[in-house]
Design a protein around this motif. Structure first.
Motif, PDB file in Angstrom:
ATOM      1  N   ARG A 267       0.502  -1.162   0.311  1.00  0.00           N
ATOM      2  CA  ARG A 267       0.552   0.379   0.211  1.00  0.00           C
ATOM      3  C   ARG A 267       0.636   0.988  -0.204  1.00  0.00           C
ATOM      4  NH1 ARG A 267      -2.684   0.097   6.016  1.00  0.00           N
ATOM      5  NH2 ARG A 267      -1.017  -1.046   6.916  1.00  0.00           N
ATOM      6  N   ASP A 268       0.351   2.076   0.020  1.00  0.00           N
ATOM      7  CA  ASP A 268       1.348   3.766   0.184  1.00  0.00           C
ATOM      8  C   ASP A 268       0.856   4.062   0.869  1.00  0.00           C
ATOM      9  OD1 ASP A 268       2.182   6.312  -0.843  1.00  0.00           O
ATOM     10  OD2 ASP A 268       0.771   6.299  -2.346  1.00  0.00           O
ATOM     11  N   LEU A 269       2.244   4.173   1.530  1.00  0.00           N
ATOM     12  CA  LEU A 269       2.600   5.313   2.807  1.00  0.00           C
ATOM     13  C   LEU A 269       3.038   6.773   3.133  1.00  0.00           C
ATOM     14  CD1 LEU A 269       5.617   2.093   4.026  1.00  0.00           C
ATOM     15  CD2 LEU A 269       3.396   2.359   4.222  1.00  0.00           C
ATOM     16  N   SER A 270       2.556   6.819   1.574  1.00  0.00           N
ATOM     17  CA  SER A 270       2.973   8.347   1.940  1.00  0.00           C
ATOM     18  C   SER A 270       2.404   9.494   2.733  1.00  0.00           C
ATOM     19  CB  SER A 270       3.045   8.982   0.298  1.00  0.00           C
ATOM     20  OG  SER A 270       1.943   8.659  -0.198  1.00  0.00           O
ATOM     21  N   ALA A 271       0.956   9.165   2.169  1.00  0.00           N
ATOM     22  CA  ALA A 271      -0.018  10.080   3.106  1.00  0.00           C
ATOM     23  C   ALA A 271       0.818  10.445   5.200  1.00  0.00           C
ATOM     24  CB  ALA A 271      -1.257   9.815   3.183  1.00  0.00           C
ATOM     25  N   TRP A 272       1.302   8.835   5.534  1.00  0.00           N
ATOM     26  CA  TRP A 272       1.340   8.425   6.736  1.00  0.00           C
ATOM     27  C   TRP A 272       3.558   9.555   6.802  1.00  0.00           C
ATOM     28  CZ3 TRP A 272       0.405   3.201   6.410  1.00  0.00           C
ATOM     29  CH2 TRP A 272      -0.431   2.550   6.877  1.00  0.00           C
ATOM     30  N   LEU A 273       3.916   9.414   5.895  1.00  0.00           N
ATOM     31  CA  LEU A 273       5.573   9.582   5.507  1.00  0.00           C
ATOM     32  C   LEU A 273       5.156  11.408   5.538  1.00  0.00           C
ATOM     33  CD1 LEU A 273       6.850   6.831   3.613  1.00  0.00           C
ATOM     34  CD2 LEU A 273       7.171   7.433   6.059  1.00  0.00           C
ATOM     35  N   ALA A 274       4.167  11.509   5.133  1.00  0.00           N
ATOM     36  CA  ALA A 274       4.549  13.849   5.162  1.00  0.00           C
ATOM     37  C   ALA A 274       3.310  14.114   6.727  1.00  0.00           C
ATOM     38  CB  ALA A 274       3.291  13.639   3.791  1.00  0.00           C
ATOM     39  N   VAL A 275       3.335  13.521   7.377  1.00  0.00           N
ATOM     40  CA  VAL A 275       2.725  14.157   8.350  1.00  0.00           C
ATOM     41  C   VAL A 275       3.496  14.944   8.694  1.00  0.00           C
ATOM     42  CG1 VAL A 275       1.970  13.482  10.950  1.00  0.00           C
ATOM     43  CG2 VAL A 275       0.822  12.437   9.174  1.00  0.00           C
ATOM     44  N   PRO A 276       5.018  14.671   9.063  1.00  0.00           N
ATOM     45  CA  PRO A 276       5.878  15.573   9.384  1.00  0.00           C
ATOM     46  C   PRO A 276       5.862  16.703   8.535  1.00  0.00           C
ATOM     47  CG  PRO A 276       6.965  13.598   9.534  1.00  0.00           C
ATOM     48  CD  PRO A 276       5.853  13.338   9.051  1.00  0.00           C
ATOM     49  N   ALA A 277       5.299  16.804   7.728  1.00  0.00           N
ATOM     50  CA  ALA A 277       5.793  17.687   6.341  1.00  0.00           C
ATOM     51  C   ALA A 277       4.494  18.877   7.433  1.00  0.00           C
ATOM     52  CB  ALA A 277       6.164  17.505   5.311  1.00  0.00           C
ATOM     53  N   ALA A 278       3.406  17.948   8.094  1.00  0.00           N
ATOM     54  CA  ALA A 278       2.654  19.262   7.979  1.00  0.00           C
ATOM     55  C   ALA A 278       2.270  19.180   9.193  1.00  0.00           C
ATOM     56  CB  ALA A 278       0.908  18.014   7.657  1.00  0.00           C
ATOM     57  N   ILE A 279       3.223  18.918  10.076  1.00  0.00           N
ATOM     58  CA  ILE A 279       3.680  19.454  11.382  1.00  0.00           C
ATOM     59  C   ILE A 279       4.128  20.633  11.274  1.00  0.00           C
ATOM     60  CG2 ILE A 279       4.760  18.943  13.777  1.00  0.00           C
ATOM     61  CD1 ILE A 279       3.612  15.914  13.162  1.00  0.00           C
ATOM     62  N   ALA A 280       5.339  20.698  10.398  1.00  0.00           N
ATOM     63  CA  ALA A 280       6.259  21.519  10.565  1.00  0.00           C
ATOM     64  C   ALA A 280       5.498  22.472  10.019  1.00  0.00           C
ATOM     65  CB  ALA A 280       7.146  20.955   9.087  1.00  0.00           C
ATOM     66  N   PHE A 281       3.746  22.796   9.039  1.00  0.00           N
ATOM     67  CA  PHE A 281       3.977  24.002   7.948  1.00  0.00           C
ATOM     68  C   PHE A 281       3.027  24.763   9.418  1.00  0.00           C
ATOM     69  CE2 PHE A 281       0.022  25.326   7.086  1.00  0.00           C
ATOM     70  CZ  PHE A 281       0.106  25.839   5.547  1.00  0.00           C
ATOM     71  N   GLN A 282       2.242  23.365  10.275  1.00  0.00           N
ATOM     72  CA  GLN A 282       1.907  24.304  11.362  1.00  0.00           C
ATOM     73  C   GLN A 282       2.815  25.233  12.564  1.00  0.00           C
ATOM     74  OE1 GLN A 282      -1.584  21.871  13.034  1.00  0.00           O
ATOM     75  NE2 GLN A 282      -2.598  22.491  11.230  1.00  0.00           N
ATOM     76  N   ARG A 283       3.937  24.224  12.370  1.00  0.00           N
ATOM     77  CA  ARG A 283       4.835  25.206  13.678  1.00  0.00           C
ATOM     78  C   ARG A 283       5.417  26.630  12.889  1.00  0.00           C
ATOM     79  NH1 ARG A 283       8.176  19.892  15.741  1.00  0.00           N
ATOM     80  NH2 ARG A 283       6.439  18.344  17.977  1.00  0.00           N
ATOM     81  N   ARG A 284       5.966  26.643  11.796  1.00  0.00           N
ATOM     82  CA  ARG A 284       6.321  27.510  11.319  1.00  0.00           C
ATOM     83  C   ARG A 284       5.209  28.601  11.235  1.00  0.00           C
ATOM     84  NH1 ARG A 284       7.465  25.480   7.059  1.00  0.00           N
ATOM     85  NH2 ARG A 284       6.240  26.073   5.216  1.00  0.00           N
ATOM     86  N   HIS A 285       3.898  28.891  11.271  1.00  0.00           N
ATOM     87  CA  HIS A 285       2.997  29.186  10.834  1.00  0.00           C
ATOM     88  C   HIS A 285       2.054  29.859  12.001  1.00  0.00           C
ATOM     89  CE1 HIS A 285       3.343  30.226   6.079  1.00  0.00           C
ATOM     90  NE2 HIS A 285       3.219  28.673   6.037  1.00  0.00           N
ATOM     91  N   ASP A 286       2.772  29.153  13.006  1.00  0.00           N
ATOM     92  CA  ASP A 286       2.189  29.279  14.430  1.00  0.00           C
ATOM     93  C   ASP A 286       0.650  29.319  14.959  1.00  0.00           C
ATOM     94  OD1 ASP A 286       2.208  30.677  17.121  1.00  0.00           O
ATOM     95  OD2 ASP A 286       2.076  32.807  16.310  1.00  0.00           O
ATOM     96  N   TRP A 287       0.424  28.207  14.549  1.00  0.00           N
ATOM     97  CA  TRP A 287      -0.723  27.749  14.707  1.00  0.00           C
ATOM     98  C   TRP A 287      -1.272  27.867  15.784  1.00  0.00           C
ATOM     99  CZ3 TRP A 287      -1.835  27.060  10.463  1.00  0.00           C
ATOM    100  CH2 TRP A 287      -2.883  26.118  10.022  1.00  0.00           C
ATOM    101  N   PRO A 288      -0.639  27.999  16.900  1.00  0.00           N
ATOM    102  CA  PRO A 288      -1.352  28.506  18.690  1.00  0.00           C
ATOM    103  C   PRO A 288      -2.671  29.694  18.326  1.00  0.00           C
ATOM    104  CG  PRO A 288       0.098  27.671  19.230  1.00  0.00           C
ATOM    105  CD  PRO A 288       0.216  27.626  17.871  1.00  0.00           C
ATOM    106  N   ALA A 289      -1.107  30.622  17.566  1.00  0.00           N
ATOM    107  CA  ALA A 289      -2.571  32.186  17.157  1.00  0.00           C
ATOM    108  C   ALA A 289      -3.746  31.839  15.992  1.00  0.00           C
ATOM    109  CB  ALA A 289      -1.328  32.798  16.313  1.00  0.00           C
ATOM    110  N   VAL A 290      -2.813  30.877  14.999  1.00  0.00           N
ATOM    111  CA  VAL A 290      -4.279  30.597  14.059  1.00  0.00           C
ATOM    112  C   VAL A 290      -5.305  30.123  15.038  1.00  0.00           C
ATOM    113  CG1 VAL A 290      -4.381  29.195  11.654  1.00  0.00           C
ATOM    114  CG2 VAL A 290      -2.046  30.553  12.212  1.00  0.00           C
ATOM    115  N   ARG A 291      -5.171  29.748  14.956  1.00  0.00           N
ATOM    116  CA  ARG A 291      -6.145  28.436  15.620  1.00  0.00           C
ATOM    117  C   ARG A 291      -7.417  29.127  17.154  1.00  0.00           C
ATOM    118  NH1 ARG A 291      -2.747  24.299  19.038  1.00  0.00           N
ATOM    119  NH2 ARG A 291      -2.151  22.352  17.814  1.00  0.00           N
TER     120      ARG A 291
END
Length: 382
Positions: A267-291
């Protein structure tokens, strides 16, 4: 932030809660993993995959306040719920206790399993407006000597309420009752510390509010429960030998939890392997302030529509996050949804609960004030 996502620029997208929406850079990270896999599928899947998945799980676990050894990837929260329901042994007369606020697909999973084992699935009515202070007491008042497990959402789907699950899990543990928390909407929408919550089982989605690619979810289980969980597909992780094949440990993993859950065929594992990229995106954009900004924008919509129709909110501000169910006059929910989309280009779900009708809006980092204004000006809501 809207330009960082792939959403149709003409669409008023207030339905992040259903399937999420993924930033362009996270989709590109997923595609890089797919291309890397295709360069040598045998090396990628057969020799590297377990280590790659461990790296991704470790990043996710750090974000969620968990041990990566206690967490595995699944395609979605519903799959995680089904792993628990189909692994949990009940005797005739036993019961699983829940609420009338749960996601219908997972209600169906428990109803199916309980019926097959002669057990019962019992849902406690939680009145609206929601009183978080009495929730745990109300649910525990329904416990009987045959209650074996309590199942509850962290953030409910239809009504978008944040339930006090840490207090619930603590009280259930004191009574020797197992807990399963459905966190489909929680990761990314609220800060999480899974170890502090203390659920026996916690499932969640990364593709909703964490903005990971579709098909990225997780199951977290306390270590004493790992041996009782069975994967939906029985594969090499259950085999005593490798049938003459070598190198299987490279993708099966090291622990029993990994070996059973991680490998279920190609099966395709790529969605799982891209989870760190999503975490990095939110950290870079100050996600507590976004929320915080998103909550404030949702609050404006809630105030405007409830005042317009003379209706009361169903919860306090502290009981919902970026997604809120706004009561509107009782009507055909599907007809209202279709009007909003056809007349105003607004994508959002219209939900129903206890004879009431709600427009459930999701406000994400990409939501613009003008989109809330279009919602408030929609003829279907005037």
């Amino acid at each position: 932030m809207r330009d960082l996502f792939l959403l149709d620029p003409e669409l008023v997208f207030l339905n992040h809660g259903s399937f999420g929406a993924c930033p362009r850079e996270v989709i590109e990270a997923q595609q890089r993993w797919q291309l890397e896999m295709e360069r040598n599928p045998v090396d990628f899947l057969g020799r590297r995959s377990a280590a790659l998945l461990l790296q991704a799980r470790s990043a996710l676990a750090a974000e969620l306040g968990a041990d990566p050894e206690h967490l595995v990837f699944v395609p979605n929260a519903t799959t995680g719920v089904n792993v628990v329901t189909q692994s949990f042994v009940l005797a005739p007369g036993d019961e699983v206790l829940s609420t009338n606020l749960e996601y219908g697909a997972c209600d169906a999973a428990w109803q199916h399993v309980c019926a097959a084992q002669g057990a019962s699935y019992r849902r406690v009515d939680i009145p609206l407006p929601f009183d978080a202070d009495s929730f745990v007491e109300r649910l525990l008042a329904a416990v009987t000597p045959r209650t074996r497990l309590i199942y509850a959402s962290h953030i409910t789907s239809t009504t978008a309420l944040t339930l006090p699950v840490a207090a619930l899990c603590r009280a259930a543990r004191e009574r020797g009752i197992t807990t399963l928390i459905d966190g489909a909407h929680a990761p990314g929408q609220i800060a999480l510390d899974l170890d502090a919550i203390g659920a026996d089982f916690y499932v969640g989605n990364c593709h909703k509010w964490m903005c990971a690619p579709k098909g990225a979810g997780f199951l977290h289980a306390r270590p004493e429960h790992h041996a009782r969980l069975d994967a939906p597909v029985i594969s090499w992780g259950y085999a005593e030998g490798t049938g003459g094949h070598t190198g299987f440990d490279a993708y099966l993993g090291r622990t029993l939890f990994e070996r059973r859950m991680q490998w279920q065929g190609t099966r395709d594992l790529s969605a799982w392997l891209a989870v760190p990229a999503a975490i990095a995106f939110q950290r870079r954009h100050d996600w507590p302030a976004v929320r915080a900004r998103c909550h404030a924008l949702a609050r404006e919509a809630l105030d405007a529509l409830t005042q317009r129709h003379g209706l009361q909110p169903i919860a306090r501000d502290a009981d919902w996050a970026q997604m809120v169910a706004i009561p509107v006059p009782a009507q055909d929910p599907e007809a209202l949804r279709q009007r909003l989309y056809a007349e105003s280009g607004i994508e959002l779900p219209v939900t129903a609960h206890g004879g009431r009708t709600f427009v459930r809006i999701s406000v994400q980092g990409y939501t613009r004030r003008g989109e809330i204004e279009r919602l408030l000006a929609a003829p279907a809501l005037c």
